[in-house]
Design a protein around this motif. Structure first.
Motif, mmCIF file in Angstrom:
data_model
loop_
_atom_site.group_PDB
_atom_site.id
_atom_site.type_symbol
_atom_site.label_atom_id
_atom_site.label_comp_id
_atom_site.label_asym_id
_atom_site.label_seq_id
_atom_site.Cartn_x
_atom_site.Cartn_y
_atom_site.Cartn_z
ATOM 1 N N HIS A 153 0.848 -1.197 0.000
ATOM 2 C CA HIS A 153 0.000 0.000 0.000
ATOM 3 C C HIS A 153 0.878 1.240 0.000
ATOM 4 N N TRP A 154 0.268 2.335 -0.389
ATOM 5 C CA TRP A 154 0.975 3.615 -0.465
ATOM 6 C C TRP A 154 0.112 4.697 0.144
ATOM 7 N N HIS A 155 0.762 5.683 0.796
ATOM 8 C CA HIS A 155 0.028 6.804 1.384
ATOM 9 C C HIS A 155 0.804 8.083 1.123
ATOM 10 N N PRO A 156 0.119 9.150 0.721
ATOM 11 C CA PRO A 156 0.794 10.450 0.577
ATOM 12 C C PRO A 156 1.355 10.919 1.913
ATOM 13 N N ALA A 157 2.356 11.777 1.856
ATOM 14 C CA ALA A 157 2.984 12.278 3.081
ATOM 15 C C ALA A 157 3.776 13.536 2.741
ATOM 16 N N SER A 158 4.486 14.054 3.731
ATOM 17 C CA SER A 158 5.369 15.196 3.493
ATOM 18 C C SER A 158 6.827 14.770 3.462
ATOM 19 N N ILE B 27 13.998 18.215 2.041
ATOM 20 C CA ILE B 27 13.491 17.058 2.790
ATOM 21 C C ILE B 27 12.769 16.094 1.854
ATOM 22 N N ALA B 28 12.075 16.644 0.860
ATOM 23 C CA ALA B 28 11.308 15.806 -0.054
ATOM 24 C C ALA B 28 12.189 14.895 -0.890
ATOM 25 N N ALA B 29 13.476 15.216 -0.989
ATOM 26 C CA ALA B 29 14.391 14.408 -1.789
ATOM 27 C C ALA B 29 15.071 13.316 -0.969
ATOM 28 N N LEU B 30 14.933 13.358 0.339
ATOM 29 C CA LEU B 30 15.649 12.433 1.204
ATOM 30 C C LEU B 30 14.874 11.130 1.394
ATOM 31 N N TRP C 289 3.290 16.302 -0.422
ATOM 32 C CA TRP C 289 2.950 17.587 0.183
ATOM 33 C C TRP C 289 4.238 18.343 0.503
ATOM 34 N N ALA C 290 4.126 19.638 0.654
ATOM 35 C CA ALA C 290 5.276 20.436 1.069
ATOM 36 C C ALA C 290 5.778 19.940 2.419
ATOM 37 N N PRO C 291 7.094 19.903 2.612
ATOM 38 C CA PRO C 291 7.632 19.438 3.894
ATOM 39 C C PRO C 291 7.003 20.180 5.068
ATOM 40 N N GLY C 292 6.650 19.426 6.103
ATOM 41 C CA GLY C 292 6.023 20.005 7.289
ATOM 42 C C GLY C 292 4.516 20.014 7.263
ATOM 43 N N THR C 293 3.915 19.618 6.139
ATOM 44 C CA THR C 293 2.465 19.654 6.017
ATOM 45 C C THR C 293 1.841 18.472 6.770
ATOM 46 N N PRO C 294 0.889 18.714 7.674
ATOM 47 C CA PRO C 294 0.213 17.602 8.347
ATOM 48 C C PRO C 294 -0.902 17.039 7.483
ATOM 49 N N GLY C 295 -1.226 15.774 7.724
ATOM 50 C CA GLY C 295 -2.365 15.189 7.042
ATOM 51 C C GLY C 295 -3.672 15.824 7.514
ATOM 52 N N HIS C 296 -4.730 15.603 6.754
ATOM 53 C CA HIS C 296 -6.058 16.105 7.106
ATOM 54 C C HIS C 296 -6.055 17.629 7.213
ATOM 55 N N SER C 297 -5.364 18.280 6.320
ATOM 56 C CA SER C 297 -5.295 19.741 6.339
ATOM 57 C C SER C 297 -5.554 20.278 4.937
ATOM 58 N N TRP C 298 -5.971 21.535 4.867
ATOM 59 C CA TRP C 298 -6.200 22.127 3.546
ATOM 60 C C TRP C 298 -4.890 22.263 2.788
ATOM 61 N N GLN C 299 -3.779 22.396 3.531
ATOM 62 C CA GLN C 299 -2.488 22.505 2.871
ATOM 63 C C GLN C 299 -2.142 21.215 2.119
ATOM 64 N N ALA C 300 -2.485 20.056 2.711
ATOM 65 C CA ALA C 300 -2.243 18.784 2.034
ATOM 66 C C ALA C 300 -3.077 18.683 0.768
ATOM 67 N N VAL C 301 -4.329 19.126 0.859
ATOM 68 C CA VAL C 301 -5.200 19.100 -0.317
ATOM 69 C C VAL C 301 -4.651 20.018 -1.408
ATOM 70 N N ALA C 302 -4.164 21.188 -1.004
ATOM 71 C CA ALA C 302 -3.639 22.153 -1.969
ATOM 72 C C ALA C 302 -2.429 21.601 -2.715
#
Length: 344
Positions: free
Chosen positions: A43-48, A219-222, A257-270
């Motif tokens: 399985h796969w899940h989006p993240a920061s 961070i996204a590249a690590l 998502w942009a580094p530091g973005t929490p799940g269940h947030s409008w920033q993650a959706v954006a």
């Protein structure tokens, strides 16, 4: 999909899995035996950030308490009313006091989904939606019964009646180190996400809404080193948990998502619908494909994963879904009015 490529042959089965959060969609699938003939589940899940291999999660029961009272004019004839909203508030107060007397890592959340229509009318109906969580399914069962008793007491004390429906329930997730190592090697080979100038600017703008400053987009590249012994501190819940107790399971997370973005947030959706999200999804697809090729190429890896699963869950394990025999939400649901929920 049956495929043959050189010396590799096997079956890749893709499941669309709806209602991960409140609906516990994979639980109905696991209960129906859809994973019993699988050698492994990915399985796969989006993240920061990027990672491979699962951490533990919290077992959870989700329930809606529905109180029925008697309507009346709140000013002209309050003595004739029996407030369903009062019953909800008594339940919530009792649950708040309960928190002090529960085992560590217990989580109790609620939201009032119906509380009446107008303040000058005694509400005849009210509903409150609860989650109860803990790393242990046994603790979840115990705490759930105590919340249930709080609702019963609230109904008795306010002259109302209460019914409830188990809307979902999930196991804690069972990590599999053998599969985790294979998945991590492939994620590391693919590498993380590199942002272009426009994406870096967008990530910085997102970061300022969260932290007041832009996080480091690198961070996204690590791809951090694999941790064979992740701590039991996964704070969320997922219906992948039920899958992981039925078949060796491994997950991959990639930076969408942009580094530091929490799940269940409008920033993650954006972030999700941008090129950043698409890049992260592509990384996940490549890493999962490589993992599957390795598993098809090396039967010993699957054998090791199966041995680990059987060892972790113990010789006497028998799967019983937290939701009991409840039917899926898209069919006529069976209302459960019992505290005897099977939790192995």
């Amino acid at each position: 999909m049956l495929f043959r490529s050189g010396k590799l042959k096997g079956t890749v089965r893709f499941y669309g899995c709806p209602a991960e959060e409140g609906g516990s969609g994979k639980v109905f699938m696991a209960r129906a035996g859809l994973f019993k003939d699988c050698d492994a589940a990915l399985h796969w899940h989006p993240a920061s950030e990027n990672s491979a291999g699962d951490r533990t999660t919290l077992a959870r029961i989700a329930v809606k308490f529905q109180f029925q009272g008697r309507s009346a004019h709140a000013a002209g004839a309050p003595e004739k009313g029996r407030s369903a909203l009062d019953a909800v508030e008594v339940t919530n107060f009792a649950a708040e006091l309960l928190r002090e007397h529960t085992p560590d890592y217990t989580r109790i959340h609620h939201v009032i989904t119906s509380g009446g229509k107008a303040p000058n009318v005694v509400p005849e109906f009210a509903e409150v939606y609860y989650y109860v969580r803990n790393p242990s399914r046994e603790v979840v069962r115990d705490v759930w019964e105590r919340v249930e008793n709080a609702a019963k007491g609230a109904a008795l004390g306010t002259g109302t009646t209460v019914d409830w429906e188990i809307t979902g329930g999930v196991y804690d997730l069972l990590p599999n180190e053998a599969l985790g190592r294979v998945a991590h090697a492939n994620l590391a080979a693919v590498g993380g996400v590199t942002y272009d100038a426009a994406e870096r600017e967008f990530a910085a703008a997102i970061g300022r809404t969260l932290l007041g400053k832009a996080p480091a987009p690198e961070i996204a590249a690590l791809v951090p080193a694999f941790n064979p012994n992740p701590p039991r501190d996964g704070a969320g819940s997922t219906d992948v948990g039920d899958v992981s107790w039925n078949v060796p399971t491994v997950g991959i997370r990639t930076a969408t998502w942009a580094p530091g973005t929490p799940g269940h947030s409008w920033q993650a959706v954006a972030c999700g619908g941008t090129s950043m999200g698409l890049k992260g999804m592509t990384v996940a697809a490549k890493a999962m494909a490589g993992t599957m090729i390795d598993l098809f190429s090396d039967p010993s890896a699957l054998a090791a994963a199966r041995r680990e699963l059987e060892t972790r869950r113990g010789p006497n394990f028998r799967y019983e879904a937290v939701i009991g025999d409840r039917t899926p939400p898209d069919r006529k649901s069976t209302r459960l009015n019992s505290s005897h929920i099977p939790l192995s």
